[in-house]
Design an enzyme around this catalytic site. Structure first.
Site, short mmCIF file in Angstrom:
data_model
loop_
_atom_site.label_atom_id
_atom_site.label_comp_id
_atom_site.label_asym_id
_atom_site.label_seq_id
_atom_site.Cartn_x
_atom_site.Cartn_y
_atom_site.Cartn_z
N GLU A 249 0.83 -1.21 0.00
CA GLU A 249 0.00 0.00 0.00
C GLU A 249 0.87 1.26 0.00
OE1 GLU A 249 -2.41 -1.47 3.40
OE2 GLU A 249 -4.12 -0.96 2.13
N GLU B 205 -3.89 -9.67 3.58
CA GLU B 205 -4.81 -9.40 4.69
C GLU B 205 -5.91 -10.44 4.77
OE1 GLU B 205 -3.56 -7.20 2.66
OE2 GLU B 205 -2.86 -5.46 3.79
#
Ligand code: NAI
Length: 681
Positions: free
Chosen positions: A104, A124
């Site tokens: 990210e 995730e």
């Protein structure tokens, strides 16, 4: 510059180097986020900021130990936004693993370059989450929706070349990464528009549906894979709408039972690898091992060991059996090549480390021998006598027995401290679980070596004490027992199986028996008949099914009917008649079981037995029991194992279910202390 921050900024002419140094994996801890926020301010005025990480890897995720607490400022999405908005553009320079928050951060940079072989992922989903710092919003805008779904919903990793092909990287560096970064900075391309301001390329409704269906099928009830797809679709909204939605869902999911369970599984896997019983012990080096018996299990153990870099000598009964076993091993290796799991070169190298023989003398120099011959005490004893005659007095001896007491197998073998159980699961080259069974005299360094052996074979090893079935098969027996009691009292196999699938098992207990065959368990039951506790409720439905020649799929019928060429089970009128007939003869008034009740009974029985296993010292921890169930019995990881599931269900609820079971079948269930305490009994 503050010296104790894990993020440092140095100037080199008009370049600013921003370096994250937060061993072991440069996780985005609070200090790293704060350091990055400060770094963005410090680099202003430089022509370009080069973001790098010290050590072997770029940022490989968040700090999971921070997940239980409320998030602390500065939040990662804000930090990524600062990087994206920075007047001085950032270039991410990456190596190793770029995971989760690391990816990210990279998505917030103006450019991305990486060493060849760098791997990228949004894992995730593996801990029940969605990315929370713009990953689901920026990834589809940069690399397209399909690739973003593969990464976020399926947890797929991409290597640098693949990411470059998708437009996610500006350069893959072959040589020195720092030099490549300097070269890139020297001839900086025109600054591209912010990723968050691009438009995500559309995906067709059919492709999206197909992806959703494939993800749902693999998820087996886990929610987060599909939630990732939902969040990715918000990338078609303006970023200022989609990103807060992502963040909100991310924070909600951190509190979910699913995420708690998956995090529990993650930490449990790490913890079971270091049992207290072997604390401080130094494992011995392993180079060459023997596998005795080259049938289904022995061949799989040999292949797993070759995959772990060991030399393997396989001993069979005679030359012909040795040749057969060698073919079996070669077949498994070739199969891996065909499926693209192994290169031709590696396969050839593995085969070169393998020999098959009928002569025990060929195994004289091994460091460890694993026996996987017929499940027969005398045959196994004879094998170890022959081994003990040729190997050194401290060569480690392991038995793969499923049910026989290893102490009996090794009785009379000199130096019992080197003996242990190494219980693999079928197929042994695939299944992750290895139960390492300690005998009373097994030394700690032998145990530690067993764990080192398991690690080399990429197994999840769990320490087990001696009891009938060790940890896993003992629990399996209870699972089957409660399932059969329910048949006797009113349920049908298809109802029990559907409930088991709802728990998240890929298959229910009866479908599974049909797949693997009913004979072995039938033979076991006959053997146990004379010693069975007469107080224990014994349901004969399984026996009657076997007597009716319904021995599973291979015999064309079992708990279900099958039509040729179709492995789908069909409910059987004959089986239903046997079941209903049994209830009638026993004077049982059949009643209906709803799915919720079946689920609660299965989970409660597993948790109760797991607790007993820990209380008896057969397993060191409840987490160890969970690992056995997840890695050996396909218990859904997203429920964390039966002990974690009981935590979520509430032990008082487990106690209530067990109390009902005990009332229905007096004398047949032994309640664990855990359950008795929770139920106030
Ligand atoms: P299998 O029948 O496929 O293979 C046994 C092999 O041992 C045969 O190839 C046979 O020729 C060989 N053998 C027999 N006596 C021998 C001797 N004296 N010396 C050398 N080789 C000899 O059996 P399978 O399924 O591989 O099981 C082997 C062991 O693994 C059993 O103890 C079983 O309980 C255990 N096990 C089996 C599992 C399964 O799912 N099949 C799972 C976990 C453990």
């Amino acid at each position: 510059m503050t010296t104790d921050s894990p993020v440092s900024v140095t100037r080199e002419g008009d370049l600013a180097w921003v370096t994250i140094d937060n061993p072991p994996v440069n996780a985005t801890s609070t200090a790293v986020r704060a350091g990055l926020a400060r770094a963005v301010a410090e680099v202003q005025g430089a022509r370009v900021a080069i973001l790098t990480c010290a050590g072997k890897t770029f940022v490989a995720g968040g700090d999971m130990s921070e997940f239980d607490a409320p998030p602390v400022e500065p939040h990662l999405p804000d930090v990524v936004q600062m990087i994206e908005d920075s007047g001085t553009p950032f270039v991410a320079v990456m190596q190793g693993n770029v995971l989760g928050g690391g990816f990210e951060i990279a998505l917030g940079c103006a450019w991305r370059i990486a060493a060849k072989g760098t791997r990228f992922g949004l894992p995730e989903v593996n801990v029940g989450l969605i990315p929370g710092a713009g990953g689901t919003q920026r990834a589809p805008r940069l690399i397209g929706m399909e690739a973003a779904i593969d990464m976020a919903a399926s947890g797929m990793m991409l290597d640098a070349d693949a990411l470059l092909g998708l437009g996610g990287l500006d350069l893959v560096a072959e040589g020195d990464l720092t030099a490549a970064a300097r070269g890139f900075a020297a001839e900086l391309p025109v600054r591209p528009g912010k990723v968050s301001e691009r438009e995500a390329a559309p995906i067709s409704a059919e492709t999206l549906e197909a992806k959703r269906a494939a993800v749902a099928k693999r998820a087996r009830g886990q929610a987060s894979p599909l939630l990732n797809i939902d969040a990715l679709q918000w990338a078609y909204l303006p970023f200022s709408d989609g990103q807060p939605k992502e963040r909100k869902l991310h924070l909600e999911l951190r509190q979910s039972a699913e995420s708690r369970a998956l995090r529990h599984a993650f930490f449990a896997e790490r913890d079971v690898a270091r049992p207290k019983a072997a604390e401080g012990a130094v494992p011995r080096d392993l180079k060459r091992i023997a596998v005795v018996g080259g049938g289904l299990m022995g061949a799989g153990i040999a292949v797993a060991s070759l995959g772990g870099g060991l030399e393997v000598v396989l001993i069979e009964r005679d030359a012909q059996a040795a040749a057969c076993a060698a073919d079996r091993v070669a077949g498994l290796i070739d199969g891996a090549v065909k499926r693209g799991k192994l290169s031709e070169a590696k396969a050839a190298e593995q085969k070169a480390r393998f020999t098959a023989t009928a002569d025990y003398a060929d195994a004289a120099d091994v460091d460890l021998a694993v026996e996987a011959v017929f499940e027969d005490l005398e045959v196994k004893r004879a094998v170890f006598r022959q081994l003990a005659d040729v190997v050194s007095p401290d060569t480690i001896l392991g038995t793969n027995t499923s049910y026989i007491d290893p102490s009996e197998i090794f009785d009379g073998i000199p130096n019992q401290s080197r003996c242990l159980g190494l219980h693999f699961f079928s197929p042994a080259h695939v299944m992750k679980l290895l139960e390492i069974v300690a005998l009373p005299d097994t030394s700690t360094d032998v145990l530690a070596t067993g764990f080192a052996f398991g690690k080399r074979l990429r197994k999840v090893s769990v320490l087990a004490g001696i009891c009938d079935g060790f940890i896993g098969n003992r629990m399996l027996a209870e699972y089957r027992r409660v399932a059969e009691y329910m048949l006797a009292d009113g349920a049908l196999p298809q109802e029990v199986d559907a409930a088991a699938r709802e728990i998240g098992f890929p298959m229910g207990p009866f479908e599974l028996q049909d797949l693997t065959g009913l004979q072995i368990a039938w033979a076991n039951r006959k053997r146990q008949a004379s010693t069975r506790d007469p107080a224990l409720r014994y349901v004969t439905i399984s026996d009657q099914i076997c007597e009716a020649d319904r021995l599973g799929q291979r015999s064309g019928k079992g708990w279900y009917d099958y039509v040729e060429g179709d492995r789908n089970p069909r409910p059987s009128a004959e089986v239903e008649a046997v079941i209903v007939g049994y209830s009638k003869v026993q004077g049982i008034t059949r009643r209906s079981f709803d799915r919720e009740e079946i689920v609660a009974r299965i989970l409660s029985v597993l948790a109760n037995e797991g607790a007993r296993i820990v209380e008896e010292g057969i397993a060191e921890t409840e987490a160890a029991v969970d690992m056995v169930q997840i890695h050996g019995y396909a218990f859904p990881r997203w429920r964390g194992g039966p002990m974690q599931a009981a935590e979520e269900l509430g032990w008082d609820e487990v106690a209530a279910v067990m109390a009902r079971l005990a009332e229905e079948s007096p004398g047949s269930w032994v309640l664990s202390e855990r359950v008795r305490n929770a139920g106030g009994v």
